[in-house]
Design an enzyme around this catalytic site. Structure first.
Site, PDB file in Angstrom:
ATOM      1  CE  LYS A 129     -23.614  -1.474  45.243  1.00  0.00           C
ATOM      2  NZ  LYS A 129     -25.072  -1.485  45.099  1.00  0.00           N
ATOM      3  CB  THR A 131     -17.911  -0.537  60.294  1.00  0.00           C
ATOM      4  OG1 THR A 131     -16.881  -0.562  59.313  1.00  0.00           O
ATOM      5  CG2 THR A 131     -17.476  -1.318  61.511  1.00  0.00           C
ATOM      6  CD  GLU A 167     -26.534   2.637  50.517  1.00  0.00           C
ATOM      7  OE1 GLU A 167     -25.866   2.854  51.529  1.00  0.00           O
ATOM      8  OE2 GLU A 167     -26.559   1.529  49.950  1.00  0.00           O
ATOM      9  CE  LYS A 188     -20.917  -0.209  47.473  1.00  0.00           C
ATOM     10  NZ  LYS A 188     -21.660  -0.402  48.728  1.00  0.00           N
ATOM     11  CG  PHE A 224     -24.504  -6.596  65.435  1.00  0.00           C
ATOM     12  CD1 PHE A 224     -24.167  -7.615  64.551  1.00  0.00           C
ATOM     13  CD2 PHE A 224     -25.316  -6.915  66.517  1.00  0.00           C
ATOM     14  CE1 PHE A 224     -24.621  -8.913  64.717  1.00  0.00           C
ATOM     15  CE2 PHE A 224     -25.788  -8.209  66.707  1.00  0.00           C
ATOM     16  CZ  PHE A 224     -25.441  -9.207  65.803  1.00  0.00           C
ATOM     17  CG  ASP A 280     -24.806   1.975  45.839  1.00  0.00           C
ATOM     18  OD1 ASP A 280     -23.960   1.668  46.703  1.00  0.00           O
ATOM     19  OD2 ASP A 280     -25.526   1.138  45.250  1.00  0.00           O
ATOM     20  N   GLY A 291     -35.980  -1.953  52.712  1.00  0.00           N
ATOM     21  CA  GLY A 291     -34.616  -1.996  53.274  1.00  0.00           C
ATOM     22  C   GLY A 291     -33.540  -2.042  52.201  1.00  0.00           C
TER      23      GLY A 291
HETATM   24  N1  HSE Z   1     -28.584   0.684  48.357  1.00  0.00           N
HETATM   25  C1  HSE Z   1     -27.917  -0.298  47.548  1.00  0.00           C
HETATM   26  C2  HSE Z   1     -28.792  -0.668  46.369  1.00  0.00           C
HETATM   27  C3  HSE Z   1     -27.594  -1.533  48.329  1.00  0.00           C
HETATM   28  O1  HSE Z   1     -29.893  -0.139  46.259  1.00  0.00           O
HETATM   29  O2  HSE Z   1     -28.363  -1.464  45.539  1.00  0.00           O
HETATM   30  C4  HSE Z   1     -26.237  -1.471  48.952  1.00  0.00           C
HETATM   31  O3  HSE Z   1     -25.209  -1.207  48.020  1.00  0.00           O
END
Ligand code: HSE
Length: 355
Positions: free
Chosen positions: A229, A100, A214, A129, A12, A225, A211
């Site tokens: 992905k 989570t 990360e 992921k 959450f 990141d 927001g």
């Molecule tokens: N921090 C990532 C971004 C979002 O800036 O795209 C979550 O994957």
């Protein structure tokens, strides 16, 4: 009368709470346009959970968490000793929403949550992921064996449709290469440096305030990141077996405002690009690096916190998708999309060339 779907949420944090708020905001639309009433039966957190057979008010629960910093003391079904796994076993829900925190190396605790839920025949939608980079195909097979659907749009660039496009719109085509601007934070920083002359540090602070970034923003700006992905999307859509550590990686922290500006003067736009390509030996290789793209490149148009992906295929040419919010609301919307698509096309949710 709307069909009722009983769901539980594990995790959450910002995405989980955004999802709860979205569920409430969209309740009328879901009933009217999709014939669906999504009932929140429980939320699991490390420090205690909450469960209610009557269903919980999602937005009020998010408010409660933000005020109290936990759920175990909730007056309506708080279980201080319960973790997410207890909730999955006990709630009798039909679908798990897994949000989570991601552990890229072990995939835990999400991996155990997902396996447990699928083993009980529950559908799963996940923003995580970690479990899928290493175990996507075995988890899909396990889901199929248990008559459950597993969808992970929120883990694969969230509001930007990546897997749906490849698996549904490009079905039958072979994906030869993937190029993506997959990290909203890095793209926001590069865009701000170019357009408003902000420094790297100022732009990063703003991305954190929005927001998007990360908790540890080095994951964004050093390309981790993007590599995560890219590996995930290539494994799902190209049948690759990439691990993030096999993806060559250069971040954007070494770029100066002068370099970004000078590239702009020459008609090139810096983007942090992840590229995966199948080589003549059949293996997929990938790397992430800042690239000065010519203005007519489709990914040059991906401004601000938006993302973009280009698939190069054998039969459908080059297909690019651009856009999608990078914030928790965008991720929440991707979770909701997956639930709706499971609901209306359970067969399609489980079919795929590499699953
Ligand atoms: N921090 C990532 C971004 C979002 O800036 O795209 C979550 O994957």
């Amino acid at each position: 009368m709307a069909e009722q779907v009983r769901i539980i949420v594990c995790g959450f944090g910002r995405v989980g709470r955004s999802f709860a708020r979205l569920l409430e905001a969209k309740a009328e639309t879901l009933a009217r346009d999709y014939g669906l009433e999504i009932q929140l039966h429980g939320v699991g957190e490390l420090e205690g959970s909450v469960i209610s057979p009557k269903g919980l008010a999602p937005a009020a629960l998010a408010d409660y968490f933000e005020t109290h910093g936990g759920l175990g003391g909730h007056p309506e079904g708080g279980r201080p000793e319960w973790k997410g796994i207890d909730l999955i076993r006990e709630a009798g829900a039909g679908l798990l929403v897994e949000t989570t925190p991601t552990d890229i190396r072990t995939g835990e605790p999400a991996l155990t949550h997902i396996r447990t839920a699928l083993g009980r025949g529950m559908h799963v939608v996940s923003a995580n992921k970690g479990p899928f980079i290493r175990h996507y195909r075995t988890l899909q097979a396990f889901a199929r064996d248990n008559g459950a659907a597993l969808r992970l749009s929120a883990a694969a660039a969230a509001a930007l449709p990546t897997l749906d496009v490849a698996q549904t719109c490009l079905a039958g085509a072979e994906i030869l290469a993937i190029e993506g601007v997959l990290n909203g934070t890095s793209n926001y920083i590069l865009t701000e440096m170019r357009k408003s002359g902000r420094s790297y540090g100022e732009a990063l602070s703003e991305a954190q305030r929005l927001g998007i970034a990360e908790t540890d923003p080095t994951l964004d700006v050093e390309g981790h990141d993007t590599a995560n992905k890219l590996a995930l999307i290539a494994n799902v859509c190209m049948g690759a077996d990439l691990l993030p550590e096999q993806v060559g990686r250069t971040g954007i922290s070494g770029l100066t405002a002068e370099e970004v500006h000078a590239a702009g003067e020459e008609g090139r736009i810096f983007r942090l690009v992840g590229r995966a390509e199948r080589g003549p030996d059949g293996a997929v290789r990938a790397r992430v690096a800042p690239m000065g793209l010519p203005r007519d490149h489709p990914l040059a148009a991906v401004d601000g916190a938006e993302k973009g992906i280009t698939y190069t295929t054998d039969t459908m040419g080059r297909v690019t998708v651009v856009g999608g919010k990078s914030d928790p609301k965008g991720a929440a919307a991707a979770l909701l999309k997956d639930i709706l698509n499971i609901h209306r096309a359970p067969g399609a949710a489980r079919s795929g060339r590499y699953s």
